[in-house]
Design an enzyme around this catalytic site. Structure first.
Site, short mmCIF file in Angstrom:
data_model
loop_
_atom_site.label_atom_id
_atom_site.label_comp_id
_atom_site.label_asym_id
_atom_site.label_seq_id
_atom_site.Cartn_x
_atom_site.Cartn_y
_atom_site.Cartn_z
N LYS A 173 60.69 51.44 -12.99
CA LYS A 173 61.52 50.35 -12.47
C LYS A 173 60.80 49.04 -12.81
O LYS A 173 59.66 48.82 -12.38
CB LYS A 173 61.67 50.50 -10.94
CG LYS A 173 62.45 49.37 -10.27
CD LYS A 173 63.93 49.49 -10.54
CE LYS A 173 64.75 48.43 -9.82
NZ LYS A 173 64.90 48.65 -8.41
N SER A 211 70.19 46.96 -13.23
CA SER A 211 70.26 46.66 -11.80
C SER A 211 70.30 45.15 -11.62
O SER A 211 69.64 44.40 -12.35
CB SER A 211 69.03 47.24 -11.10
OG SER A 211 68.97 46.80 -9.76
N GLY A 212 71.08 44.74 -10.62
CA GLY A 212 71.16 43.31 -10.28
C GLY A 212 72.58 42.81 -10.21
O GLY A 212 73.33 42.91 -11.18
N ASP A 213 72.96 42.33 -9.02
CA ASP A 213 74.30 41.78 -8.80
C ASP A 213 75.42 42.79 -8.96
O ASP A 213 76.49 42.48 -9.49
CB ASP A 213 74.56 40.58 -9.73
CG ASP A 213 73.86 39.32 -9.23
OD1 ASP A 213 73.46 39.30 -8.03
OD2 ASP A 213 73.69 38.38 -10.02
N CYS A 219 58.44 45.54 -7.29
CA CYS A 219 58.54 45.04 -5.91
C CYS A 219 57.93 43.63 -5.79
O CYS A 219 56.78 43.41 -6.18
CB CYS A 219 57.84 46.00 -4.96
SG CYS A 219 57.91 45.42 -3.26
N GLN A 277 60.20 57.71 -5.82
CA GLN A 277 59.57 56.52 -6.41
C GLN A 277 58.19 56.26 -5.79
O GLN A 277 58.06 56.28 -4.57
CB GLN A 277 60.44 55.28 -6.19
CG GLN A 277 59.90 54.09 -6.96
CD GLN A 277 60.66 52.79 -6.70
OE1 GLN A 277 60.46 52.16 -5.68
NE2 GLN A 277 61.51 52.41 -7.63
N ALA A 288 72.73 48.75 -5.45
CA ALA A 288 71.66 48.49 -4.47
C ALA A 288 72.25 47.83 -3.23
O ALA A 288 72.83 48.53 -2.39
CB ALA A 288 70.57 47.65 -5.13
N ARG A 289 72.18 46.49 -3.12
CA ARG A 289 72.73 45.86 -1.92
C ARG A 289 74.21 46.17 -1.76
O ARG A 289 74.71 46.29 -0.65
CB ARG A 289 72.48 44.35 -1.96
CG ARG A 289 71.05 44.02 -1.58
CD ARG A 289 70.75 42.57 -1.78
NE ARG A 289 70.74 42.20 -3.20
CZ ARG A 289 70.43 40.98 -3.65
NH1 ARG A 289 70.14 40.03 -2.80
NH2 ARG A 289 70.41 40.73 -4.94
#
Ligand SMILES: Cc1cc2nc3c(=O)[nH]c(=O)nc-3n(C[C@H](O)[C@H](O)[C@H](O)COP(=O)(O)O)c2cc1C
Length: 330
Positions: free
Chosen positions: A144, A209-211, A104, A74, A233-234
């Protein structure tokens, strides 16, 4: 039930993959995730300017391993020509996919007109996309993106302009983090937006992506939104088992939580891999950071976490591992 993911000509396979994570999706951790069957990984965002000069940092950034494919590199920047040059270096270095970061939300990055700043400047994004596509005709290029720049921007007009323009220009996929740039990482990700994106682009590759905190979340995102793939991700930091668990759930089995012995073996392997790749000093610093996240899987997460924060030397590390994870059977 879950369609294999394909990005351009690159066959990914199982559609739950490792997201780009600054400070975490480095080569050592990517290899750890691969050992638990992550089919595809993305490097952290690398600044395009770092690719203009030969340096030790550049060598570290582009270092790959045979066991780490297919992999996306990336890049993040604001000048089409510099982004194109960086993409060409990544392509020559063997990255399978070139991913461009327009997401970002870090203040310093926005101030330099990079990353998420560009979600408010669709023409600039499309200039960058065109320059990169010309520079790497033989590699899939992906973007992204965030849902929008401003939280109150519910029409997401710039998003649609970027997505339509970029697909028309020839990109292979978009990965959408369903939060605004302003939102950073706070508040819920808007999965309904992901469903809208997939409805708008039924024949294109859309990754969500997300949660995604657990393996079940990853599969639920696919079921609820129709996206072709999901980025952990997290939910994947210190929990590489998420990839195995996602496959287990998809196969109709109970997801297995790692026992203490398996945790110790994996953390030890990660430590050895990080020290081999980066040297003992840097390896230890990286592992102390990861230890904070690995501790979440421990039966006594708060105690394991407090103790790993105090680790200062390799001896401290070994003591921590032995105290909380026991000794390996010899
Ligand atoms: C510590 C951290 C570092 C991140 N670094 C990057 C990055 O370098 N490039 C990128 O595209 N996204 C990055 N992200 C965003 C993630 O890839 C992902 O889109 C975001 O965390 C939303 O997913 P989640 O809510 O499941 O964590 C980062 C996120 C976190 C928490």
């Amino acid at each position: 039930m879950f369609k294999p993911l394909k990005i351009g000509e690159v066959e990914v396979g199982f559609p739950v993959v490792l997201a780009s994570l600054a400070g975490y999706s480095d080569l050592a951790y990517r290899l750890i995730c691969r050992s638990l069957s992550a089919p595809y990984c993305t490097t952290e965002a690398m600044l395009d300017r770092q690719f203009l000069m030969e340096s030790r940092l550049l060598h570290r950034l582009v270092r790959l391993d045979d066991g780490d494919h297919p992999v996306a590199g990336q890049i993040m920047g604001s000048e089409p020509a510099v982004m194109a040059q960086a993409a060409a270096v990544l392509s020559r270095s063997g990255f399978d996919v070139i991913d461009l970061n327009f997401a970002c939300p870090v203040r310093k990055v926005l101030a330099r007109k990079r990353g998420g700043y560009l979600m408010a400047h669709p023409d600039r994004v499309l200039d960058i996309v065109k320059a990169v596509l010309e520079a790497v005709p033989d590699r899939p290029v992906t973007l992204k993106l965030r849902r929008a720049f401003q939280e109150k921007d519910t029409s997401s007009q710039a998003f649609w302009k970027i997505a339509h323009g970029a697909f028309k220009a020839g990109i292979a996929a978009i990965c959408v983090h369903a939060r605004s740039v302003e939102q950073k990482y706070r508040g819920p990700a808007d999965w309904a937006f992901l469903a809208r994106v997939k409805r708008e682009f039924p024949d294109r590759t859309v990754i969500g992506s997300g949660d995604v905190h657990t393996a079940a979340d990853a599969l639920r995102m696919i079921e609820q939104t129709g996206v072709d793939g999901v980025m952990a991700a997290r939910g994947a930091i210190g929990n590489p088992w998420i990839f195995r668990q996602a496959r287990e759930i998809a196969a109709g089995r109970e997801p297995r939580a790692p026992g203490i012995d398996e945790q110790r073996e994996l953390i030890s392997l990660h430590f050895r891999t990080a020290c081999d790749l980066y040297g003992p000093g840097r390896g230890l610093r990286i592992m102390r950071n990861f230890g904070i996240y690995y501790a979440r899987q421990h039966p006594h997460p708060a105690r394991a976490r407090m103790a790993v924060i105090k680790v200062r030397s390799e001896t401290d590390w070994r003591d921590w591992l032995e105290t909380f994870y026991g000794q390996p059977d010899s």
